[in-house]
Design a protein around this motif. Structure first.
Motif, PDB file in Angstrom:
ATOM      1  N   TYR A 188     128.866  48.943  53.706  1.00  0.00           N
ATOM      2  CA  TYR A 188     128.885  49.526  52.190  1.00  0.00           C
ATOM      3  C   TYR A 188     129.992  48.850  51.773  1.00  0.00           C
ATOM      4  O   TYR A 188     130.269  48.268  50.649  1.00  0.00           O
ATOM      5  CB  TYR A 188     129.219  50.947  52.588  1.00  0.00           C
TER       6      TYR A 188
ATOM      7  N   SER B 269     129.896  45.187  49.090  1.00  0.00           N
ATOM      8  CA  SER B 269     130.297  45.835  47.732  1.00  0.00           C
ATOM      9  C   SER B 269     131.510  45.266  47.483  1.00  0.00           C
ATOM     10  O   SER B 269     131.070  44.187  45.950  1.00  0.00           O
ATOM     11  CB  SER B 269     130.558  47.438  47.582  1.00  0.00           C
TER      12      SER B 269
ATOM     13  N   ASP C 227     121.786  44.596  48.228  1.00  0.00           N
ATOM     14  CA  ASP C 227     122.289  45.865  47.685  1.00  0.00           C
ATOM     15  C   ASP C 227     123.002  46.977  48.708  1.00  0.00           C
ATOM     16  O   ASP C 227     122.456  46.845  49.769  1.00  0.00           O
ATOM     17  CB  ASP C 227     121.206  46.788  47.992  1.00  0.00           C
TER      18      ASP C 227
ATOM     19  N   TRP D  61     123.334  49.545  49.495  1.00  0.00           N
ATOM     20  CA  TRP D  61     123.203  51.207  50.501  1.00  0.00           C
ATOM     21  C   TRP D  61     122.174  50.795  51.080  1.00  0.00           C
ATOM     22  O   TRP D  61     121.913  51.444  52.183  1.00  0.00           O
ATOM     23  CB  TRP D  61     123.036  51.720  49.376  1.00  0.00           C
ATOM     24  N   HIS D  62     122.137  49.579  51.254  1.00  0.00           N
ATOM     25  CA  HIS D  62     120.481  49.486  51.650  1.00  0.00           C
ATOM     26  C   HIS D  62     121.207  48.768  53.775  1.00  0.00           C
ATOM     27  O   HIS D  62     120.881  48.886  54.164  1.00  0.00           O
ATOM     28  CB  HIS D  62     119.637  48.153  51.115  1.00  0.00           C
TER      29      HIS D  62
ATOM     30  N   ALA E 142     124.080  49.687  54.256  1.00  0.00           N
ATOM     31  CA  ALA E 142     124.892  50.545  54.970  1.00  0.00           C
ATOM     32  C   ALA E 142     123.672  51.227  55.891  1.00  0.00           C
ATOM     33  O   ALA E 142     123.684  51.574  57.122  1.00  0.00           O
ATOM     34  CB  ALA E 142     124.872  51.953  53.749  1.00  0.00           C
ATOM     35  N   TRP E 143     122.443  51.147  55.237  1.00  0.00           N
ATOM     36  CA  TRP E 143     121.281  52.415  56.035  1.00  0.00           C
ATOM     37  C   TRP E 143     120.990  51.105  57.477  1.00  0.00           C
ATOM     38  O   TRP E 143     121.231  51.998  58.283  1.00  0.00           O
ATOM     39  CB  TRP E 143     120.670  52.946  54.957  1.00  0.00           C
TER      40      TRP E 143
END
Length: 236
Positions: free
Chosen positions: A72, A76, A148, A150-151, A153-154
Motif C-alpha cells: 500500500y 501510494s 490502485d 488498495w488493489h 495491498a489486497w
C-alpha cells in the motif's frame, strides 16, 4: 497513423498483467518460505498441535498484514509520483502546445518513423488525446489506469495468505510422526512450482530459478528447525 500507440497500449496492458502475476507468485513464495521456516522451527521444539497452529496463524497474519501495508505504501508513493508527473504534463500541454508537439514528433522519430510521418502521427495523436500520447511516450503510464494501492495491498495479502496456508496445514493436519516430512516435501514442491512460474513469467529458463528457490527454502527450514531443536533441548 495511430498504430504505434495501439500496439503500445496492448503491450502496456500485457506488461501490467504480467507484473501483477509476478507479484502474486512472489507473494505466495514469501508466504510459503516464511511460514514454513516458522512452523518447522517451532516443530523442532515441540510437537503440540495447538502451539504449532498458534505460531503458524500468528506468522501468517503478521506476514500478510506486513506485505499488504508495504505494498500500500509503495504503490501510494508511486501513484503520487505519477499524478505529479501527469499534472506537470497537463500544464506543459496547456502552456506550450507547439513545443510539446515537436517533442512528441521527436520521440516518434526516435522510434524509426520518418520526419514527415512522425509529424503527421504526432498531430493525430495530439488531436485524439494529447495527454495520453505524451504519458505513454514520455512516462510509460496510462493516465486513466493508474495502479490502485488498495488493489495492490489486497493482492499481496491474499497471495501471501495462500502461500502460507500450505505449510500451516501441512504441519497441523498429519499425525505427529508425519508432520515434518509432509511439511518439508510439500513446501519444496510448492517452491519448485513458484520458482518455475516466476521464471516463465519473466521469460527466463526455469531450471536455475527452481534450484535457487528450493535450496533457499530448504536452507531456511534446516536453520529454523535446528534452532528450534536446540532451544527445545535446553528447555527454553
Amino acid at each position: 497513423m495511430t498504430e504505434p500507440t495501439h500496439e503500445k497500449s496492448h503491450g502496456g496492458a500485457l506488461g501490467t498483467r504480467l507484473n501483477w502475476l509476478r507479484a502474486a507468485v512472489l507473494g505466495a513464495n514469501d508466504g510459503i518460505v516464511s511460514t514454513a521456516g516458522l512452523v518447522v522451527g517451532v516443530a523442532g521444539a515441540t510437537d503440540s498441535r495447538s502451539t504449532l497452529l498458534t505460531a503458524g496463524l500468528a506468522g501468517l497474519l503478521a506476514g500478510a498484514m506486513s506485505m499488504a501495508a508495504a505494498q500500500y505504501v509503495s504503490v501510494s508513493t508511486q501513484r503520487d509520483s505519477e499524478r505529479a508527473a501527469l499534472a506537470l504534463e497537463r500544464r506543459e500541454l496547456r502552456e506550450r502546445p507547439e513545443a510539446e508537439l515537436r517533442e512528441l514528433t521527436g520521440m516518434l522519430q526516435q522510434r524509426g518513423l520518418s520526419r514527415a510521418v512522425a509529424e503527421e502521427a504526432a498531430k493525430q495523436l495530439t488531436a485524439r488525446d494529447a495527454l495520453r500520447a505524451h504519458a505513454h511516450m514520455e512516462l510509460g503510464i496510462d493516465p486513466y489506469e493508474l495502479t490502485d494501492p488498495w488493489h495492490a495491498a489486497w493482492a499481496s495479502f491474499l497471495s501471501f495468505t495462500a502461500g502460507a496456508l500450505l505449510p500451516l496445514l501441512a504441519i497441523v493436519l498429519p499425525p505427529a510422526g508425519w508432520r515434518l516430512g509432509v511439511t518439508v516435501l510439500s513446501v519444496l514442491a510448492a517452491l519448485a512450482l513458484t520458482g518455475w512460474s516466476s521464471a516463465r513469467l519473466g521469460a527466463a529458463r526455469p531450471g536455475r530459478a527452481v534450484v535457487r528457490n528450493v535450496c533457499g527454502g530448504a536452507l531456511a527450514m534446516a536453520v529454523t528447525h535446528a534452532a528450534g531443536t536446540l532451544l527445545g533441548e535446553v528447555g527454553v
